[in-house]
Design a protein around this motif. Structure first.
Motif, PDB file in Angstrom:
ATOM      1  N   ASN A  87       4.602  -3.048   9.666  1.00 46.72           N
ATOM      2  CA  ASN A  87       5.147  -1.806  10.207  1.00 46.72           C
ATOM      3  C   ASN A  87       4.995  -0.687   9.186  1.00 46.72           C
ATOM      4  OD1 ASN A  87       6.176  -3.106  12.585  1.00 46.72           O
ATOM      5  ND2 ASN A  87       7.838  -3.889  11.330  1.00 46.72           N
ATOM      6  N   GLU A  88       4.489   0.474   9.649  1.00 46.87           N
ATOM      7  CA  GLU A  88       4.390   1.624   8.757  1.00 46.87           C
ATOM      8  C   GLU A  88       5.750   2.304   8.685  1.00 46.87           C
ATOM      9  OE1 GLU A  88       2.311   5.815   9.131  1.00 46.87           O
ATOM     10  OE2 GLU A  88       0.826   4.225   8.733  1.00 46.87           O
ATOM     11  N   LYS A  89       6.172   2.595   7.473  1.00 48.69           N
ATOM     12  CA  LYS A  89       7.461   3.247   7.259  1.00 48.69           C
ATOM     13  C   LYS A  89       7.254   4.463   6.367  1.00 48.69           C
ATOM     14  CE  LYS A  89      10.227  -0.709   8.041  1.00 48.69           C
ATOM     15  NZ  LYS A  89      11.600  -0.982   8.217  1.00 48.69           N
ATOM     16  N   VAL A 133      11.467   8.786 -20.003  1.00 50.00           N
ATOM     17  CA  VAL A 133      10.380   9.195 -19.117  1.00 50.00           C
ATOM     18  C   VAL A 133      10.896  10.251 -18.145  1.00 50.00           C
ATOM     19  CG1 VAL A 133       8.630   8.409 -17.470  1.00 50.00           C
ATOM     20  CG2 VAL A 133       9.451   6.840 -19.237  1.00 50.00           C
ATOM     21  N   VAL A 134      10.112  11.294 -17.947  1.00 47.67           N
ATOM     22  CA  VAL A 134      10.430  12.285 -16.921  1.00 47.67           C
ATOM     23  C   VAL A 134       9.867  11.771 -15.598  1.00 47.67           C
ATOM     24  CG1 VAL A 134      10.057  14.644 -16.115  1.00 47.67           C
ATOM     25  CG2 VAL A 134      10.431  14.197 -18.550  1.00 47.67           C
ATOM     26  N   ARG A 135      10.750  11.646 -14.631  1.00 50.51           N
ATOM     27  CA  ARG A 135      10.388  11.138 -13.303  1.00 50.51           C
ATOM     28  C   ARG A 135      10.826  12.143 -12.241  1.00 50.51           C
ATOM     29  NH1 ARG A 135       6.931   6.750 -13.650  1.00 50.51           N
ATOM     30  NH2 ARG A 135       7.722   5.255 -15.159  1.00 50.51           N
ATOM     31  N   PRO A 136      10.266  12.030 -11.033  1.00 53.30           N
ATOM     32  CA  PRO A 136      10.710  12.903  -9.942  1.00 53.30           C
ATOM     33  C   PRO A 136      12.165  12.622  -9.550  1.00 53.30           C
ATOM     34  CG  PRO A 136       8.649  11.807  -9.390  1.00 53.30           C
ATOM     35  CD  PRO A 136       9.158  11.166 -10.638  1.00 53.30           C
ATOM     36  N   GLN A 137      12.837  13.654  -9.088  1.00 52.16           N
ATOM     37  CA  GLN A 137      14.206  13.527  -8.581  1.00 52.16           C
ATOM     38  C   GLN A 137      14.195  12.977  -7.158  1.00 52.16           C
ATOM     39  OE1 GLN A 137      16.963  14.473 -10.514  1.00 52.16           O
ATOM     40  NE2 GLN A 137      18.184  13.446  -8.963  1.00 52.16           N
ATOM     41  N   ARG A 138      13.109  13.296  -6.434  1.00 54.87           N
ATOM     42  CA  ARG A 138      13.009  12.902  -5.024  1.00 54.87           C
ATOM     43  C   ARG A 138      11.565  12.541  -4.701  1.00 54.87           C
ATOM     44  NH1 ARG A 138      11.159  15.841  -0.909  1.00 54.87           N
ATOM     45  NH2 ARG A 138      11.756  15.238   1.190  1.00 54.87           N
ATOM     46  N   LEU A 139      11.410  11.473  -3.938  1.00 54.19           N
ATOM     47  CA  LEU A 139      10.096  11.034  -3.464  1.00 54.19           C
ATOM     48  C   LEU A 139      10.163  10.742  -1.973  1.00 54.19           C
ATOM     49  CD1 LEU A 139       9.124   8.301  -6.095  1.00 54.19           C
ATOM     50  CD2 LEU A 139       8.150  10.587  -5.916  1.00 54.19           C
ATOM     51  N   VAL A 140       9.064  10.974  -1.286  1.00 55.95           N
ATOM     52  CA  VAL A 140       8.889  10.476   0.075  1.00 55.95           C
ATOM     53  C   VAL A 140       7.674   9.562   0.022  1.00 55.95           C
ATOM     54  CG1 VAL A 140       8.391  11.043   2.481  1.00 55.95           C
ATOM     55  CG2 VAL A 140       9.906  12.532   1.126  1.00 55.95           C
ATOM     56  N   VAL A 141       7.854   8.325   0.465  1.00 60.79           N
ATOM     57  CA  VAL A 141       6.820   7.304   0.339  1.00 60.79           C
ATOM     58  C   VAL A 141       6.501   6.715   1.709  1.00 60.79           C
ATOM     59  CG1 VAL A 141       6.182   5.123  -0.782  1.00 60.79           C
ATOM     60  CG2 VAL A 141       7.719   6.720  -1.950  1.00 60.79           C
ATOM     61  N   LYS A 142       5.203   6.603   1.986  1.00 57.05           N
ATOM     62  CA  LYS A 142       4.729   5.913   3.183  1.00 57.05           C
ATOM     63  C   LYS A 142       4.221   4.552   2.727  1.00 57.05           C
ATOM     64  CE  LYS A 142       0.717   6.884   5.133  1.00 57.05           C
ATOM     65  NZ  LYS A 142      -0.365   7.536   5.883  1.00 57.05           N
ATOM     66  N   ASN A 160       0.814  -1.221   0.000  1.00 56.47           N
ATOM     67  CA  ASN A 160       0.000   0.000   0.000  1.00 56.47           C
ATOM     68  C   ASN A 160       0.851   1.276   0.000  1.00 56.47           C
ATOM     69  OD1 ASN A 160      -2.279  -1.677   0.133  1.00 56.47           O
ATOM     70  ND2 ASN A 160      -2.368  -1.563   2.356  1.00 56.47           N
ATOM     71  N   PRO A 161       1.795   1.398  -0.921  1.00 55.34           N
ATOM     72  CA  PRO A 161       2.622   2.602  -0.928  1.00 55.34           C
ATOM     73  C   PRO A 161       1.808   3.844  -1.276  1.00 55.34           C
ATOM     74  CG  PRO A 161       2.985   1.347  -2.932  1.00 55.34           C
ATOM     75  CD  PRO A 161       2.106   0.498  -2.043  1.00 55.34           C
TER      76      PRO A 161
END
Length: 164
Positions: free
Chosen positions: A115-117, A99-108, A73-74
């Motif tokens: 465990n939630e990370k 493909v253009v992609r993000p340079q940085r992501l924060v993922v839960k 469930n990201p």
């Protein structure tokens, strides 16, 4: 663990929005293990559950040997910057595209133990996470790519910008 067949482009499951995992049970753990084995056998750096015929919000990445990250469930919390990546996909064999992609992501996400990370991914790892989470929403890299070509072909000089 067992190898699973990789679903190829044209199969309807690859265009579906995957369902959330409501319980992490033996089937989900087996799925994670099988996905890792299948990805490694096919020399991939990531794989998502729909690529092995399971419409659940589960994906894994292994951007470098020994760094396996399993996502249940990201949810992308933050996305910033842009980078152009040349990508391929186990479900679109023999093809690559830009493909253009993000340079940085924060993922839960949840790990296999429930465990939630929350984790930050940058550069190549951000590309792989973005690619795999797209699968969970029914999006293939070729849906976003420019200059789609057979692997090994030289890119065309006149590349166009990808719209976000």
């Amino acid at each position: 663990m067992a190898l699973r067949n990789v679903v190829k482009r044209g199969d309807a499951i690859l265009t579906k929005h995957c369902r959330e995992v409501t319980e992490i049970n033996d089937r989900i753990i087996t799925l994670l293990d099988d996905m890792a084995e299948t990805m490694r056998e096919d020399m991939g750096v990531g794989i998502a559950a729909p690529q092995v015929g399971v419409a659940r919000r589960v994906c894994i990445i292994e951007p470098e040997e020994g760094r396996l990250v399993e996502f249940i469930n990201p949810e992308i919390l933050e996305s910033e910057g842009e980078q152009l990546s040349t990508e391929g996909c186990l479900s679109v064999p023999g093809m690559i595209g830009d493909v253009v992609r993000p340079q940085r992501l924060v993922v839960k996400y949840l790990d296999r133990y429930g465990n939630e990370k929350t984790e930050e991914f940058t550069d190549f790892e951000a590309v792989v996470v973005s690619h795999e989470t797209d699968h969970l929403d029914g999006v293939l890299f070729v849906d976003k790519a420019t200059n789609v070509r057979e692997a090994g072909e030289e890119p065309q000089e006149d590349m166009t910008e990808v719209e976000n």
